[in-house]
Design a protein around this motif. Structure first.
Motif, PDB file in Angstrom:
ATOM      1  N   UNK A  14       4.861 -32.872 -42.371  1.00  0.00           N
ATOM      2  CA  UNK A  14       6.087 -32.333 -42.964  1.00  0.00           C
ATOM      3  C   UNK A  14       6.732 -33.459 -43.766  1.00  0.00           C
ATOM      4  N   UNK A  15       7.426 -33.137 -44.834  1.00  0.00           N
ATOM      5  CA  UNK A  15       8.101 -34.174 -45.610  1.00  0.00           C
ATOM      6  C   UNK A  15       9.235 -34.807 -44.811  1.00  0.00           C
ATOM      7  N   UNK A  16       9.888 -34.030 -43.969  1.00  0.00           N
ATOM      8  CA  UNK A  16      10.877 -34.561 -43.038  1.00  0.00           C
ATOM      9  C   UNK A  16      10.225 -34.627 -41.666  1.00  0.00           C
ATOM     10  N   UNK A  17       9.899 -35.803 -41.155  1.00  0.00           N
ATOM     11  CA  UNK A  17       9.138 -35.901 -39.909  1.00  0.00           C
ATOM     12  C   UNK A  17       9.815 -35.249 -38.712  1.00  0.00           C
ATOM     13  N   UNK A  38      10.437 -30.758 -51.775  1.00  0.00           N
ATOM     14  CA  UNK A  38       9.957 -30.959 -53.147  1.00  0.00           C
ATOM     15  C   UNK A  38       9.132 -32.233 -53.273  1.00  0.00           C
ATOM     16  N   UNK A  39       9.335 -33.196 -52.367  1.00  0.00           N
ATOM     17  CA  UNK A  39       8.559 -34.437 -52.417  1.00  0.00           C
ATOM     18  C   UNK A  39       7.081 -34.203 -52.161  1.00  0.00           C
ATOM     19  N   UNK A  44       7.114 -24.455 -55.003  1.00  0.00           N
ATOM     20  CA  UNK A  44       8.224 -23.734 -54.384  1.00  0.00           C
ATOM     21  C   UNK A  44       8.297 -24.126 -52.913  1.00  0.00           C
ATOM     22  N   UNK A  45       9.451 -23.887 -52.305  1.00  0.00           N
ATOM     23  CA  UNK A  45       9.587 -24.181 -50.884  1.00  0.00           C
ATOM     24  C   UNK A  45       8.686 -23.270 -50.055  1.00  0.00           C
ATOM     25  N   UNK A  46       8.434 -22.064 -50.554  1.00  0.00           N
ATOM     26  CA  UNK A  46       7.541 -21.148 -49.840  1.00  0.00           C
ATOM     27  C   UNK A  46       6.107 -21.671 -49.826  1.00  0.00           C
ATOM     28  N   UNK A  47       5.666 -22.225 -50.963  1.00  0.00           N
ATOM     29  CA  UNK A  47       4.333 -22.817 -50.999  1.00  0.00           C
ATOM     30  C   UNK A  47       4.257 -23.992 -50.031  1.00  0.00           C
ATOM     31  N   UNK A  48       5.288 -24.800 -50.017  1.00  0.00           N
ATOM     32  CA  UNK A  48       5.324 -25.937 -49.095  1.00  0.00           C
ATOM     33  C   UNK A  48       5.232 -25.471 -47.642  1.00  0.00           C
ATOM     34  N   UNK A  73       1.257 -37.417 -53.814  1.00  0.00           N
ATOM     35  CA  UNK A  73       1.959 -36.314 -53.157  1.00  0.00           C
ATOM     36  C   UNK A  73       0.970 -35.494 -52.323  1.00  0.00           C
ATOM     37  N   UNK A  74       1.435 -35.007 -51.206  1.00  0.00           N
ATOM     38  CA  UNK A  74       0.559 -34.289 -50.283  1.00  0.00           C
ATOM     39  C   UNK A  74      -0.116 -33.105 -50.952  1.00  0.00           C
ATOM     40  N   UNK A  75       0.635 -32.328 -51.716  1.00  0.00           N
ATOM     41  CA  UNK A  75       0.054 -31.124 -52.309  1.00  0.00           C
ATOM     42  C   UNK A  75      -0.949 -31.458 -53.409  1.00  0.00           C
TER      43      UNK A  75
END
Length: 206
Positions: A14-17, A38-39, A44-48, A73-75
């Motif tokens: 997760x971007x926020x651990x 977004x990082x 989109x937040x849904x894709x994340x 970036x992770x994605x």
């Protein structure tokens, strides 16, 4: 026990651990509230939220690359891995299957020049010898390894990055640990690690 890999940077899936406990309580929809989504490089937040629950292996790769000063970036990594067949997305885009080891190995070899090998039937006590040949081992464990005092219902299903081991202990980064102590440089006895370990994974070297 000391290894060049022990200073490997840590990344959560997760971007926020700190999102692990909300995800466990509410499911992946909790990630719609991740302020740092977004990082990830998601559009989109849904894709994340869809992907973050499936990319423990990509988080491990991100840590390995960061150990050599390479940041992605992770994605970006997840999309490239998918193009190689490392993930399979359903036709409706609502579910993801992976990480699939063989195409992942091909991906990291071609994209980053890493040495990579699928490892099966590896006794937990054999991890130390494996790390003499490869600095990293992405190990398949039960995600409940964040609570080593509990008995897991099964082995495997989640990936952690093993960075050091002896005959008696295993040290690893867990992309879905819920506290600092269960995220970075977690050290368990071989016997405890064995209760979660599926005896398979991916050895990675440079």
């Amino acid at each position: 026990m000391d290894s060049p890999a022990q200073s490997t940077p840590y990344f959560s899936q997760w971007e926020t651990p700190e999102m692990t406990l909300p995800v466990l309580a509410e499911g992946p929809t909790a990630l719609l509230r991740d302020p740092l989504w977004a990082s990830s490089g998601a559009t989109t937040v849904e894709e994340y939220a869809l992907w973050a629950n499936n990319i423990c292996g990509i988080a491990c790769l991100k840590m390995i690359l960061a150990s050599r000063g390479r940041a992605y970036p992770t994605m970006e990594l997840a999309r490239a891995c998918t193009a190689h067949g490392g993930y399979v997305v359903s036709q409706d885009g609502g579910s993801i299957k992976g990480l699939i080891y063989a195409p992942f190995v091909e991906y990291v070899r071609e994209a980053f020049g890493l040495k990579a090998e699928v490892i099966t039937q590896l006794p937990t006590a054999g991890i130390a010898d494996l790390l003499l040949r490869h600095p990293f081992f992405i190990a398949s464990v039960n995600s409940g390894i964040r609570w080593p005092d509990r008995e897991p219902p099964s082995k495997g299903g989640h990936l952690v990055l093993v960075t050091a081991a002896t005959r008696g202990t295993v040290r690893f980064h867990n992309p879905s640990g819920h506290t600092r102590e269960t995220q970075e440089n977690v050290t368990l006895s071989v016997n405890d690690f064995d209760r979660f370990f599926a005896n398979r994974g991916i050895a990675i070297g440079f």
